[in-house]
Design an enzyme around this catalytic site. Sequence first.
Site, mmCIF file in Angstrom:
data_model
loop_
_atom_site.group_PDB
_atom_site.id
_atom_site.type_symbol
_atom_site.label_atom_id
_atom_site.label_comp_id
_atom_site.label_asym_id
_atom_site.label_seq_id
_atom_site.Cartn_x
_atom_site.Cartn_y
_atom_site.Cartn_z
ATOM 1 N N LYS A 120 -7.240 -3.501 2.816
ATOM 2 C CA LYS A 120 -6.019 -2.931 3.199
ATOM 3 C C LYS A 120 -5.279 -2.901 4.689
ATOM 4 C CE LYS A 120 -8.773 1.257 4.012
ATOM 5 N NZ LYS A 120 -9.020 3.310 3.810
ATOM 6 N N LYS B 82 0.727 -1.716 -0.033
ATOM 7 C CA LYS B 82 0.123 -0.200 -0.403
ATOM 8 C C LYS B 82 0.660 0.715 0.030
ATOM 9 C CE LYS B 82 -4.754 2.392 2.237
ATOM 10 N NZ LYS B 82 -3.648 3.233 1.932
#
Length: 552
Positions: A416, A233
Amino acid sequence: MNSGFHQLAQLIEQLMFSPSRNAKLALLVEYFHTAPTQDRGYGLALLTGELPLDCVRASQLRKLVTTKVDEELFRLSYAYVGDLGETIALTWPQSEQASDAAATDFAQLILRIQSLTPLERFPFIDRTLDQLSETERWVFIKLLTGSSLRIGVSARLAKQGLAQAFSKKVDDIERIWSAFEPPYPALFEWLEGRTDEPELPDEVFFHPPMLAPPLDETELAQMTPADYAAEWKWDGIRVQLTGDGAGKVRLFSRSGDDISEAFPEIMGSFTSRAVVDAELLIRRESLEPVTSELPCVLPDVASFNDLQQRLNRKKVSSKLLVESPAMLCCYDLLFCNGDDLRELSWKERRTQLDAWHQQSGLDPLIYRISELLPFQDWNELRSLREQARAAEMEGVMLKCKDSSYLPGRPKGHWFKWKRDPLNIDTVMLYAQRGHGKRSSYYSDYTFGVWSENEEGTRELVPVGKAYSGFTDEELVKLDRWIRKNTTERYGASVRAVAPELVLEVIFDDLRVSDRHRSGVAMRFPRIHRIRWDKPVSEAGTITELCQIGGLK
């Protein structure tokens, strides 16, 4: 004022005090059904943030209001209320005299404001404020200053209300949104069935992105590692790059804002007919390559602080272009050469993304691919995620290999898995009034940690500011404490407080900062706990903070 502007002001007031999303949607649907045609177009632009009149400064309005209200009374009122627009709306004396300068509806009001010369502007504002109600004055002032309404209505929610009002899909509205400008006459013609849906080339407009909810680690037990792909990420901002292959290129933020002008190096070099989902990062040629045992780390990516220097600029200097050139780390392909790929699985789109990148002929320094992290089981991926901070990553992303590209935040497709936040005990130093519903409360807190000065004595130095992480009940208690422990006032909305309250703060990262006396600044700080029980002498030190944040 006539019914057109009154109707809009009433809508704004009702939206502000409606906590329910469904209640807000019902109000929006009613407005789009009943408002005059041109009024609803400008009303929609206001709600979606696309009506930035911004023609008057706050200082000019303060000067104007003191011609009507005692200056000391206004100062005290502003100190209590905390919001300039609300204070003017409440203190401006009501006049019985009608104003011939007033517009007959909201649309005409906007057109009149836009047509004013500098000499005409303040006499018109003066006369118009005379005849408005308190709520109408507040909305009028927000219009003039370009301030955020802060009423809990996002651009997406406004479009959802529009979709419900005309029995359309919000994704269809999003898909063609960029083709229209306020007050959207062609958009409403289509919504009302008077024209066909505009035929637009898919490659040059913003498409609603697929979002990822946070991963609840308890969910991993029901997930099969082989069904998911993982990648870093990246610590930048999400963007969507679109091009028609014939010179028309646009770069959008994740919320659909066109940020093309701020990144000419990307715009000028993109020649593909494609829509690419990517992370915007800064490349620093002067950086020493990062040596890391972690896989898939780009060696020349600068920090988020460097990216911030490029954000929110309409134009960028040649010096900044050289010192902080932008690059894209691409991770999905929505369209390619006229083909819509969104219904394909992630695995199929990834194959096409890799092929497109190899065949595009684009500058490899500007257009990179987000490589996939190798892992066999969740423990192996957890180990990589725990090292994300050392690699200056936000964490890892998990993507189901069979998932189509679905707008919104569909569950079970993308996740995420962010790194754990850092935390430290700090001391509250300053408090500032909030906005919107919080305008009567001190809800924004600046806090510091202990630092030893040259004389060997300890002092508190600011390291961050937070306005979230506490309940409404805690806010009321904090506000009461701040008012009782104020030591100094700065303007109408900021107070220094006695350094006697410890706040446990969590934050994502720590950066060196020349703008702060402490030399450092937290990124995304928020209040974790209010330590009413803890003495300030036990709060953290700048040395401890730097150790926690990984700074020498």
